[in-house]
Design a protein around this motif. Sequence first.
Motif, PDB file in Angstrom:
ATOM      1  N   TYR A   1     -32.926  -5.953  -8.827  1.00 37.37           N
ATOM      2  CA  TYR A   1     -33.089  -4.758  -8.581  1.00 37.37           C
ATOM      3  C   TYR A   1     -31.837  -3.887  -8.708  1.00 37.37           C
ATOM      4  N   ARG A   2     -31.664  -2.798  -9.822  1.00 39.77           N
ATOM      5  CA  ARG A   2     -30.426  -2.177 -10.004  1.00 39.77           C
ATOM      6  C   ARG A   2     -30.541  -0.653  -9.854  1.00 39.77           C
ATOM      7  N   PRO A   3     -30.357  -0.233  -8.670  1.00 35.26           N
ATOM      8  CA  PRO A   3     -30.527   1.389  -8.282  1.00 35.26           C
ATOM      9  C   PRO A   3     -29.303   2.181  -8.577  1.00 35.26           C
ATOM     10  N   TRP A   4     -28.048   1.423  -8.676  1.00 40.03           N
ATOM     11  CA  TRP A   4     -26.842   2.195  -8.714  1.00 40.03           C
ATOM     12  C   TRP A   4     -26.376   2.828  -9.877  1.00 40.03           C
ATOM     13  N   VAL A   5     -25.684   3.809  -9.856  1.00 39.27           N
ATOM     14  CA  VAL A   5     -25.060   4.276 -11.105  1.00 39.27           C
ATOM     15  C   VAL A   5     -23.502   4.294 -10.890  1.00 39.27           C
ATOM     16  N   ALA A   6     -22.667   3.807 -11.712  1.00 41.91           N
ATOM     17  CA  ALA A   6     -21.196   3.292 -11.597  1.00 41.91           C
ATOM     18  C   ALA A   6     -20.431   4.533 -12.045  1.00 41.91           C
ATOM     19  N   VAL A   7     -19.502   5.300 -11.200  1.00 38.06           N
ATOM     20  CA  VAL A   7     -18.929   6.314 -11.788  1.00 38.06           C
ATOM     21  C   VAL A   7     -17.361   6.375 -11.422  1.00 38.06           C
ATOM     22  N   ALA A   8     -16.766   6.906 -12.346  1.00 38.28           N
ATOM     23  CA  ALA A   8     -15.222   7.010 -12.291  1.00 38.28           C
ATOM     24  C   ALA A   8     -14.600   7.307 -10.875  1.00 38.28           C
TER      25      ALA A   8
ATOM     26  N   PRO B   1     -38.932  17.335 -14.923  1.00 36.53           N
ATOM     27  CA  PRO B   1     -39.553  16.821 -16.196  1.00 36.53           C
ATOM     28  C   PRO B   1     -41.017  17.019 -16.011  1.00 36.53           C
ATOM     29  N   GLY B   2     -41.558  17.304 -17.303  1.00 40.66           N
ATOM     30  CA  GLY B   2     -42.991  17.815 -16.969  1.00 40.66           C
ATOM     31  C   GLY B   2     -43.809  17.116 -18.220  1.00 40.66           C
ATOM     32  N   ALA B   3     -43.184  16.333 -19.157  1.00 41.27           N
ATOM     33  CA  ALA B   3     -43.990  15.545 -20.122  1.00 41.27           C
ATOM     34  C   ALA B   3     -44.178  14.211 -19.830  1.00 41.27           C
ATOM     35  N   GLY B   4     -44.202  13.821 -18.479  1.00 40.24           N
ATOM     36  CA  GLY B   4     -44.503  12.407 -18.126  1.00 40.24           C
ATOM     37  C   GLY B   4     -43.273  11.860 -17.486  1.00 40.24           C
ATOM     38  N   GLY B   5     -41.975  12.410 -17.490  1.00 44.84           N
ATOM     39  CA  GLY B   5     -40.834  11.727 -17.108  1.00 44.84           C
ATOM     40  C   GLY B   5     -40.480  11.038 -16.058  1.00 44.84           C
ATOM     41  N   THR B   6     -41.367  11.767 -14.850  1.00 43.10           N
ATOM     42  CA  THR B   6     -41.145  11.314 -13.564  1.00 43.10           C
ATOM     43  C   THR B   6     -42.003   9.902 -13.398  1.00 43.10           C
ATOM     44  N   ALA B   7     -43.046   9.755 -14.324  1.00 46.27           N
ATOM     45  CA  ALA B   7     -43.810   8.623 -14.202  1.00 46.27           C
ATOM     46  C   ALA B   7     -43.089   7.526 -15.199  1.00 46.27           C
ATOM     47  N   SER B   8     -42.801   7.975 -16.180  1.00 44.98           N
ATOM     48  CA  SER B   8     -42.226   6.859 -17.463  1.00 44.98           C
ATOM     49  C   SER B   8     -41.007   6.413 -17.193  1.00 44.98           C
ATOM     50  N   LEU B   9     -39.691   7.105 -16.945  1.00 42.92           N
ATOM     51  CA  LEU B   9     -38.640   6.849 -16.889  1.00 42.92           C
ATOM     52  C   LEU B   9     -38.400   5.663 -15.466  1.00 42.92           C
ATOM     53  N   PRO B  10     -39.077   6.167 -14.457  1.00 38.89           N
ATOM     54  CA  PRO B  10     -39.004   5.072 -13.526  1.00 38.89           C
ATOM     55  C   PRO B  10     -39.529   3.688 -13.704  1.00 38.89           C
ATOM     56  N   ARG B  11     -40.615   3.562 -14.447  1.00 41.08           N
ATOM     57  CA  ARG B  11     -41.249   2.533 -15.048  1.00 41.08           C
ATOM     58  C   ARG B  11     -40.092   1.442 -15.804  1.00 41.08           C
ATOM     59  N   ARG B  12     -39.208   2.002 -16.310  1.00 39.67           N
ATOM     60  CA  ARG B  12     -38.168   1.411 -17.072  1.00 39.67           C
ATOM     61  C   ARG B  12     -36.757   1.323 -16.325  1.00 39.67           C
ATOM     62  N   ILE B  13     -36.440   2.295 -15.612  1.00 40.98           N
ATOM     63  CA  ILE B  13     -34.883   2.224 -15.060  1.00 40.98           C
ATOM     64  C   ILE B  13     -35.066   2.547 -13.498  1.00 40.98           C
ATOM     65  N   GLY B  14     -36.057   2.790 -12.923  1.00 36.69           N
ATOM     66  CA  GLY B  14     -36.330   2.888 -11.440  1.00 36.69           C
ATOM     67  C   GLY B  14     -36.076   4.383 -11.143  1.00 36.69           C
ATOM     68  N   ARG B  15     -36.591   4.519  -9.909  1.00 43.30           N
ATOM     69  CA  ARG B  15     -36.564   6.068  -9.760  1.00 43.30           C
ATOM     70  C   ARG B  15     -34.941   6.720  -9.215  1.00 43.30           C
ATOM     71  N   HIS B  16     -34.231   5.774  -8.817  1.00 42.57           N
ATOM     72  CA  HIS B  16     -32.684   6.239  -8.512  1.00 42.57           C
ATOM     73  C   HIS B  16     -31.872   6.658  -9.723  1.00 42.57           C
ATOM     74  N   ARG B  17     -32.139   5.832 -10.750  1.00 43.44           N
ATOM     75  CA  ARG B  17     -31.402   6.227 -11.976  1.00 43.44           C
ATOM     76  C   ARG B  17     -31.952   7.583 -12.518  1.00 43.44           C
ATOM     77  N   THR B  18     -33.305   7.579 -12.525  1.00 41.20           N
ATOM     78  CA  THR B  18     -34.188   8.623 -13.200  1.00 41.20           C
ATOM     79  C   THR B  18     -33.384   9.997 -12.506  1.00 41.20           C
ATOM     80  N   ALA B  19     -33.501   9.924 -10.929  1.00 41.52           N
ATOM     81  CA  ALA B  19     -32.905  11.164 -10.302  1.00 41.52           C
ATOM     82  C   ALA B  19     -31.637  11.401 -10.570  1.00 41.52           C
ATOM     83  N   TRP B  20     -30.776  10.612 -10.786  1.00 41.28           N
ATOM     84  CA  TRP B  20     -29.432  10.588 -11.141  1.00 41.28           C
ATOM     85  C   TRP B  20     -29.363  11.620 -12.543  1.00 41.28           C
ATOM     86  N   LEU B  21     -30.202  11.195 -13.432  1.00 42.54           N
ATOM     87  CA  LEU B  21     -30.203  11.824 -14.793  1.00 42.54           C
ATOM     88  C   LEU B  21     -30.650  13.045 -14.798  1.00 42.54           C
TER      89      LEU B  21
END
Length: 402
Positions: free
Chosen positions: A118-125, A335-355
């Motif tokens: 599982y990869r929830p993190w976002v790496a930042v400088a 996001p209203g075109a399905g993004g809160t359902a579609s992106l978490p299925r690919r990258i997880g909810r944590h990275r979706t939230a950061w985006l």
Amino acid sequence: MDTYFPDQTQDGQDTPPARWLGPDPLTVVDLSDSSKEELNRLEVLNASVVVGVIDKIEDLTRLGWGCGEPFRASGHRVSKALRWAGLCDVVLVPQEVAIDERALVYTSEHAGAALPAYRPWVAVADIDGELDRIADRVRSFPFAAVTLVQVLRAGPSADIARDLLVESLAYSTLQAGPEHSSWLSNRGLTHHTGLDEGQPVLLHRQGSVLTVTLERPRVKNAYSAAMRDRLHEALHLAMADPTVEDIQLFGSGTDFCSGGDLEEFGTGPGPCVCHMVRSMCSPALDMASVSARVTVHLHGACVGAGIELPALAGRVFATADTRIRLPEITMGLIPGAGGTASLPRRIGRHRTAWLALTGDWLSAPTALSWGLIDAVEPVDRFSTTAQARPRPICSHSGNSRT
């Protein structure tokens, strides 16, 4: 209890802007040093965006994530790390944490098998700087930011139709909210009415292959209500015809899709009716229904709907110049075109939230590393100029922006 006043005004109104009633809408927790009691407290923070920070590389290993290629961790350590991450909406780690994510696995104590990590993190400088940016965004748009993470926490479920329904209800709530009203009052528009030529979506059928092209190049394929309706009909054609074995989705012009057509925001018949329209006409649900047959070809800007819908496709290819963004929070929306359902299925909810919270651009290489796209290919592989001229879909006129 502290009360936070968003730094926003609403033009033309004598009453003060709506206030955020409650504690600070942002909570930051140090996952390296927090006690079990402190972490347990996060479970009751329903009306707050929770950002977890891991500021030392060695703490990733201690939490059960680790560095290197690949790492091994016991099922117990990983389940503990997942629980701690699950209490957060965003997890930040130092940029110097070099992880080959495609090689990252953990070994289950029970099954004895290597499983995807599982990869929830976002790496930042700069973690402090990133926290300041997120804090500014959350405190400027607390209603949209907190609603976003609440919706993401509710999914993804086994039923994508349910997840899309939750998103639409939340989106309509925010359409009637003070932050979106303020954005509508203060936005600047460049009117492009009349720039469209022909239909916004074109079809071409050759054998078992159906090519679907977003065709509003003069406005960077802005996602209008008419485009939504045509795309809905195009995907329904494929759903009804089993001889369509391959659906190829392109965008004409310099960009795949620049997101929702800004001219249409605020012109709909009201949040309640707009929710019902989205419920009955959902390209996201259509895309999910034929996902195994769909390949999307991204290039240039993929904003809002321009990535929310492709993320539901079975295969997503992109050119090296592809850049991805979710800008809705600054509009007082999610996001209203399905993004809160579609992106978490690919990258997880944590990275979706950061985006969504940051509104940052995501490059093609990072999108590939995260799993948001499946391959980066040369530009000429995505040219549609050699295809036979697509034919327009015959349809009724579109509804107002919902």
